[in-house]
Design a protein around this motif. Structure first.
Motif, PDB file in Angstrom:
ATOM      1  N   THR A 130       0.778  -1.098   0.017  1.00  0.00           N
ATOM      2  CA  THR A 130      -0.097   0.043   0.016  1.00  0.00           C
ATOM      3  C   THR A 130       0.962   1.003  -0.017  1.00  0.00           C
ATOM      4  OG1 THR A 130      -0.311   0.440   2.454  1.00  0.00           O
ATOM      5  CG2 THR A 130      -1.942  -1.089   1.400  1.00  0.00           C
ATOM      6  N   HIS A 150       2.088   2.453  -2.319  1.00  0.00           N
ATOM      7  CA  HIS A 150       1.886   3.369  -3.689  1.00  0.00           C
ATOM      8  C   HIS A 150       0.941   4.441  -3.281  1.00  0.00           C
ATOM      9  CE1 HIS A 150      -1.447   0.458  -3.663  1.00  0.00           C
ATOM     10  NE2 HIS A 150      -2.124   1.357  -4.269  1.00  0.00           N
ATOM     11  N   LEU A 151       0.212   4.456  -2.253  1.00  0.00           N
ATOM     12  CA  LEU A 151      -0.609   5.571  -1.977  1.00  0.00           C
ATOM     13  C   LEU A 151       0.086   6.963  -1.975  1.00  0.00           C
ATOM     14  CD1 LEU A 151      -2.872   3.615   0.262  1.00  0.00           C
ATOM     15  CD2 LEU A 151      -3.489   4.313  -2.213  1.00  0.00           C
ATOM     16  N   LEU A 152       1.357   6.787  -1.612  1.00  0.00           N
ATOM     17  CA  LEU A 152       2.024   8.182  -1.431  1.00  0.00           C
ATOM     18  C   LEU A 152       2.850   8.461  -2.709  1.00  0.00           C
ATOM     19  CD1 LEU A 152       4.117   7.279   1.698  1.00  0.00           C
ATOM     20  CD2 LEU A 152       1.915   8.631   1.515  1.00  0.00           C
ATOM     21  N   PRO A 191      -3.133  -2.671  -6.797  1.00  0.00           N
ATOM     22  CA  PRO A 191      -4.207  -3.111  -7.409  1.00  0.00           C
ATOM     23  C   PRO A 191      -4.577  -2.589  -8.649  1.00  0.00           C
ATOM     24  CG  PRO A 191      -4.395  -2.562  -4.941  1.00  0.00           C
ATOM     25  CD  PRO A 191      -2.989  -2.136  -5.523  1.00  0.00           C
ATOM     26  N   GLY A 212      -7.129  -1.463  -9.648  1.00  0.00           N
ATOM     27  CA  GLY A 212      -8.055  -0.128  -9.392  1.00  0.00           C
ATOM     28  C   GLY A 212      -7.353   1.242  -8.996  1.00  0.00           C
ATOM     29  N   ASP A 213      -6.192   1.046  -8.492  1.00  0.00           N
ATOM     30  CA  ASP A 213      -5.326   2.152  -8.092  1.00  0.00           C
ATOM     31  C   ASP A 213      -4.542   2.709  -9.270  1.00  0.00           C
ATOM     32  OD1 ASP A 213      -6.632   1.924  -5.886  1.00  0.00           O
ATOM     33  OD2 ASP A 213      -4.693   1.407  -4.707  1.00  0.00           O
ATOM     34  N   PRO A 261      -2.822   8.309   4.869  1.00  0.00           N
ATOM     35  CA  PRO A 261      -3.249   7.467   3.858  1.00  0.00           C
ATOM     36  C   PRO A 261      -2.569   5.889   4.202  1.00  0.00           C
ATOM     37  CG  PRO A 261      -2.274   9.455   2.646  1.00  0.00           C
ATOM     38  CD  PRO A 261      -2.032   9.582   4.004  1.00  0.00           C
ATOM     39  N   THR A 296      -4.298   0.418   6.583  1.00  0.00           N
ATOM     40  CA  THR A 296      -4.705  -0.458   5.235  1.00  0.00           C
ATOM     41  C   THR A 296      -4.098  -1.558   5.116  1.00  0.00           C
ATOM     42  OG1 THR A 296      -2.401   0.336   4.599  1.00  0.00           O
ATOM     43  CG2 THR A 296      -4.524   1.790   3.695  1.00  0.00           C
ATOM     44  N   LEU A 343      -7.844  -0.583  -3.938  1.00  0.00           N
ATOM     45  CA  LEU A 343      -7.369  -1.231  -2.662  1.00  0.00           C
ATOM     46  C   LEU A 343      -8.484  -0.640  -1.553  1.00  0.00           C
ATOM     47  CD1 LEU A 343      -4.943  -2.042  -0.848  1.00  0.00           C
ATOM     48  CD2 LEU A 343      -4.700   0.587  -0.610  1.00  0.00           C
ATOM     49  N   ARG A 368      -9.732   0.616   1.330  1.00  0.00           N
ATOM     50  CA  ARG A 368      -9.323   1.598   2.342  1.00  0.00           C
ATOM     51  C   ARG A 368     -10.311   1.673   3.641  1.00  0.00           C
ATOM     52  NH1 ARG A 368      -6.975   5.838  -2.242  1.00  0.00           N
ATOM     53  NH2 ARG A 368      -6.424   4.448  -3.695  1.00  0.00           N
TER      54      ARG A 368
END
Ligand SMILES: Nc1nc2c(ncn2[C@@H]2O[C@H](COP(=O)(O)OP(=O)(O)O)[C@@H](O)[C@H]2O)c(=O)[nH]1
Ligand SMILES: [Mg+2]
Lengths: 145, 576, 322
Positions: free
Chosen positions: A73, A75-77, A102, A104-105, B131, B135, B493, B495
């Motif tokens: 996760t 990669h959210l940054l 994912p 979707g991301d 963020p 998660t 993902l 969240r």
């Protein structure tokens, strides 16, 4: 083999790194070796780089491409990294991401300016060729910008 | 071993073999030597020339008896099947509480507490980017958080595997909750699942928090504390999974795990603890790859080696100390994003290997949750399994046990010429690596010098080269690809609920504001003093001080920060 | 691949920004110099009057001795003393692919966000001697950008890593216990260039023995070695690093001002020769000259030997065009 007697001038410079909290580096180690074996100069870091550290590194090392490996996760940054690079005047640097991202991301990352997302099973040739092409583009963009 | 003469010349054996050779050698492409992932040559045919009944007692004997090859209990899976342990994590303490209740309602008796990555790194929720919070697991920082995790659930009622690297703050918070509820600590059962700091230094950097020498000391303090106060707790789980998922071959992973266990046992003995008391509490955790026979042989060989190690190196007399108890998880590294339903078949094969290898506890991956990644990462919900995939993972275990009857017979593959030969060869291979680590001064020194890291990196590259060149097939990835590639459905993902997470943050800040600051300061001072005392100084057990501080309201992040400061920051040895 | 030096920003503006100490300008200037781009010569000419401010420290020693870790610890100490720093870390290029993995920054994570610490990793690109051929010029660029201290970490190949002594003020040779054979390498080569000798990993057993061994070897060195201090450090814990900083500063003081400014004419001549050779090599490689292609083909066909091809290139083509 081309009939040119010249060898290739300056190798691409690529930063291979990890941001956020995860520390698994099997993927980044292998990709770093791929790129080295393809004649590129790879700057390799410890995991957990702060966004500002990645920008500083990209500036100081004058890299053409940044490869970020993300398995959990982080990669959210990446949108934050893209914004920070732009602010530093290094928007010409190309960013690719690889790992568990994912589908979707993926669209979100591409919208944020990430050039390419590599999923598990991406062939070596694809990774090497893409990074090489992006380096060429980054240099051209830098020269024009 | 292969030089053993055939005891009873089999009628027609020689001519059968000659014919077989002619047939086989005539086929194209049979000239290269085939090797398994550990580099052991695999012959096309095994016979009683390779392994014979005359070795039965020495190599196998009976289940529950030395040399333990056939299993650590007399009746093995016929008597008791394995524990089904699936991971749960994600979100706020309330989310965890909800999932735990679902498991209990379904008749489960064991839980796994998986914290968020921020917790793994040793931070409180107010120290990391929003963020990333929650998660990958539950955000648990305070005794109140832990209390919420166990709302309406008795802390002594279920055994919990806590994914909690040292200094074991989550266990400390759990003990603080028990104290609060007047539950005696003797009723707390479970395992410190992530106590193996050497594997974190070497292969799973995320879990590494405190510099090596400090880690070494805290672990021994923890074992000592548990021995005194928590008779139902397993303080050490040695995790071969990290090394194998990092790229070590099965033989290397087993060898490095055994070396690590040897190191921990030596450190405990040096502190003056009795091997016959602490060794029975050692547990192990392995990855099961899809290299079917190799994995079975790895686990059998490991079991045989462990009993020898504890008896020869530690003089263990207690038969419980000879038992090689392990949890195993099917390997996410072998699962593919391409044609994801193929993963159902892969997980089943991996699970069968683990069962025939004699495991005590099993986690089967959902076909869509973990894709070519360190399993314990993605299993923590980088990609949440769909309900159906999670159900299939559990159903796979039930089908193997109750429909396929895999557990009817103990160690059913014993006596196979191939498997017994392979088990012996794997044992030799594992011993050779153990000898290398011994020569480097043991696992602690070897890890400090980067020897295992180097091995693992090389093996990862060798394997990847085989995949790249097509020498090693991965269906749907480098062979049997389809024009229209089905991949997992594009799911974003999952969240955690942002507003719930913000409320959690607010609650965390309120908790810090309301507790007794004097008590917190005092507890941290005491902890710092213990950390600076020489290891083993009476009354200066660091872990005891961690538990006391947790009871005084000190948070997870504060505990980690204090020990990072006093014992050194845990920068792992990263190698390109 | 496009040559990024071809259309770099105007060198005048770059020079100005570089002298202002702007990190991006310094980084671009290093790239220009490393790739011998068109404006490199102008930038280098432009900084000449601004050189000599920085104290330049070389750190060399066998691989794994802890050079990068020690540099990081030294940077921490010098930051506490209020200095700004430039670090040049050199790692080897693969002779097969020409690529490289530059990993020295891994051990310098502590300074990852400090704006007063500028780190640049360079690959050797075929240069032997433990440095990259651009190293001396990169040091000058960092000096001109206003860094108080510049630290150069060499590859650490052992006895060939002596080149660094020519471009720094103070040479620190690092070794560690348990490196066995490397002691021989140190004895054979790099011990002679040491201004300060460090035994790192003092936390390990045998550190004292290594100290004694090195002190013994030093006493066999020329009389000038008498003042070379031997310092024990534990880089991972920062122990001994303040003493090291003191020793380096004392050494620099003793040598009086910038040692680099006091290069002998013979040294300068050697450096010019190196630079000229490098320039030639590059020009030859980058040239599109038809005559040069023809020369290559003649050698390939066996009509001409290498020595004579080189001579002919120098006389026929280069002289006309230089
Ligand atoms: N025990 C110990 N290890 C050290 C010390 N300094 C460095 N190391 C370790 O030695 C290894 C090599 O360090 P590095 O700085 O990369 O060495 P280099 O190749 O000379 O640059 C790393 O694992 C460091 O953590 C020290 O003072 N004590
Ligand atoms: Mg180094």
């Amino acid at each position: 083999m081309s009939d040119s007697t010249k060898s290739i001038s300056p190798p691409p410079r690529v930063l291979v790194t990890k941001i956020g909290l995860d520390g698994h580096d099997r993927g980044s180690r292998i990709v770093a070796a791929y790129l080295r074996d393809a004649g590129m100069e790879v700057i390799y870091t410890a995991p957990w780089q702060k966004i500002e550290a990645v920008v500083k590194l990209a500036v100081e090392e004058d890299v053409d491409v940044i490869g970020v490996s993300s398995l959990a996760t982080d990669h959210l940054l990446l949108p934050d990294l893209m914004a920070a690079l732009g602010e530093a005047g290094f928007g010409h640097v190309k960013v690719v991401a690889g790992g568990i991202i994912p589908d979707g991301d993926e669209a979100e990352l591409l919208r944020a300016g990430v050039s390419r997302v590599f999923h598990p099973g991406s062939p070596r040739e694809d990774i090497v060729a893409t990074v090489g092409d992006l380096a060429t583009q980054a240099r051209a963009a830098c020269a024009n910008g | 071993m292969s030089e053993q003469p055939v005891q009873l010349p089999l009628p027609g054996f020689e001519s059968a073999r000659a014919e077989w050779r002619r047939d086989y050698d005539g086929q194209a492409g049979q000239d290269g030597i085939l090797r398994n992932r550990s580099g052991i040559e695999i012959k096309p045919l095994y016979t009683c020339e390779d392994w014979g009944e005359e070795r039965y007692m020495e190599d196998l004997s009976f289940p529950g008896q030395l040399p333990m090859t056939r299993g650590i209990y007399p009746s093995m899976h016929r008597g008791r099947t394995w524990t089904q342990r699936q991971l749960v994590g994600f979100g706020t303490p309330e989310d965890y509480n909800h999932r735990l209740k679902t498991i209990l309602a379904a008749g489960g008796t064991a839980g796994s507490l998986i914290p968020c990555n921020s917790v793994y790194r040793g931070y409180d929720c107010d120290e990391v980017e929003l963020p990333l919070l929650g998660t990958c697991g539950a955000v648990v920082n305070t005794v109140d958080d832990m209390d919420l995790c166990y709302r309406d659930i008795g802390v002594g009622e279920l055994s919990t595997a806590v994914n909690d690297p040292l200094p074991f703050t989550l266990l400390a918070l759990l003990l603080a909750v028990a104290k609060r509820r007047d539950v005696p600590w003797s009723r707390i059962t479970g395992t410190s699942n992530q106590s193996d700091y050497i594997s974190h230094f070497v292969a799973n950097h995320m879990f590494f928090r405190i510099a090596l020498p400090g880690s070494r000391r805290v672990l021994v303090d923890h074992v000592e504390f548990c021995q005194t106060h928590l008779p139902g707790w397993n303080p050490i789980s040695v995790v071969g999974q990290h090394m194998q998922q990092g790229g070590a071959t099965p033989a290397e992973a087993m060898a490095l795990t055994l070396c690590t266990a040897i190191q921990y046992a030596e450190d405990c003995r040096t502190r003056g603890m009795d091997p016959d008391v602490f060794l029975p509490r050692f547990t192990f955790f392995f990855d099961i790859s899809i290299s079917f026979f190799e994995e079975i042989a790895k686990l059998r060989a490991g079991r045989r080696l462990w009993q020898r190690i504890v008896r020869e190196r530690f003089g263990a007399k207690n038969p419980k100390a000879w038992r090689f108890k392990f949890h195993a998880q099917t390997s996410g590294v072998d699962l593919t994003r391409q044609q994801p339903l193929n993963n159902v078949a892969r997980v089943a094969v991996q699970a069968i290997a683990g069962i025939f290898g004699g495991l005590q506890s099993l986690h089967t991956d959902a076909y869509d949750e973990v894709l070519s990644v360190p399993t314990e990462e993605a299993a923590r919900i980088a990609i949440v399994p769909t309900e159906e995939a999670a159900r299939i993972a559990i159903a796979t275990q039930n089908i193997l046990r109750e429909e396929a009857h895999l557990t009817d017979v103990i160690d059913p593959l014993a006596g196979s010429y191939y498997l017994e030969t392979l088990t012996n060869r794997m044992e030799e291979e594992i011993e050779a690596t153990i000898a290398r680590i011994d020569a480097a001064g043991g696992m602690f020194a070897a890890a400090e010098a980067g020897l295992p890291q180097d091995m693992i990196g090389k093996s990862a590259r060798v394997f990847q080269e085989k995949v790249d060149s097509g020498q090693e097939t991965i269906v749907g990835v480098n062979k049997y690809r389809e024009a229209e590639e089905p991949t997992t459905a594009p799911r974003p993902l999952e969240r955690p609920d942002q507003s719930a997470m913000e409320a959690h943050l607010a609650r965390f800040r309120a908790f810090k504001a309301e507790r007794s600051q004097a008590a917190v300061t005092a507890a941290l001072d005491i902890l710092a003093r213990a950390a600076n005392a020489a290891p083993g100084t009476p009354g200066q057990n660091v872990y005891e001080k961690v538990v006391e501080a947790a009871m005084a309201g000190v948070t997870h992040g504060e505990l980690c920060a204090c020990l990072r400061r006093e014992l050194g920051f845990g920068q792992p040895l990263v190698m390109p | 691949m496009t040559d990024r030096s071809a259309a770099a920003p105007a060198s005048g503006k770059l020079l100005e920004r570089l002298l202002d100490g702007e990190p991006a300008a310094l980084a671009k200037a290093i790239t220009l110099v490393e790739n011998a781009g068109a404006q490199a010569a102008q930038v280098l000419a432009g900084i000449q009057s601004r050189l000599g401010h920085a104290l330049v420290i070389g750190v060399t020693g066998p691989p794994g001795a802890g050079k990068s870790t020690l540099v990081s610890a030294l940077v921490g100490e010098l930051r506490r003393r209020g200095k700004s720093l430039g670090i040049l870390a050199v790692d080897p290029s693969s002779p097969l692919s020409g690529g490289a993995i530059l990993g020295d920054r891994i051990r310098m994570a502590e300074h990852a966000c400090d704006p007063e610490v500028f780190v640049r990793s360079l690959a050797t690109r075929g240069h032997v001697g433990g440095l990259s051929s651009a190293a001396a010029r990169v040091v000058d660029l960092m000096d001109a950008a206003g860094k108080d201290v510049v630290i150069v970490e060499t590859v650490g190949a052992g006895q060939s890593d002596v080149e660094v002594a020519q471009l720094v003020d103070v040479t620190v040779v690092v070794c560690a216990p348990g490196l066995g054979d490397e002691i021989q390498a140190i004895k054979a080569g790099i011990l002679e260039i040491a201004d300060v000798l460090v035994v790192n990993k003092a936390d390990l057993p045998n550190a004292e023995r290594t100290m004694a061994q090195l002190e013994g070897m030093l006493s066999l060195r020329d009389p000038g070695a008498a003042g070379v201090p031997v310092i024990a450090t534990t880089a991972t814990e920062g122990r001994g690093v303040a003493e090291l900083s003191d020793a380096v500063e004392a050494r620099a003081e003793a040598l009086g001002g910038s040692v680099r400014a006091a290069r002998t004419l013979a040294q300068i001549r050697l450096q010019i020769a190196d630079s000229a050779a490098e320039l030639l090599r590059r020009r030859l490689n980058d040239s599109d000259d038809e005559g040069l292609h023809a020369l290559c083909r003649s050698v390939q066909r066996g009509e001409l030997d290498l020595e004579n091809a080189a001579r002919r290139y120098l006389s026929d083509y280069l002289v006309n065009k230089a």
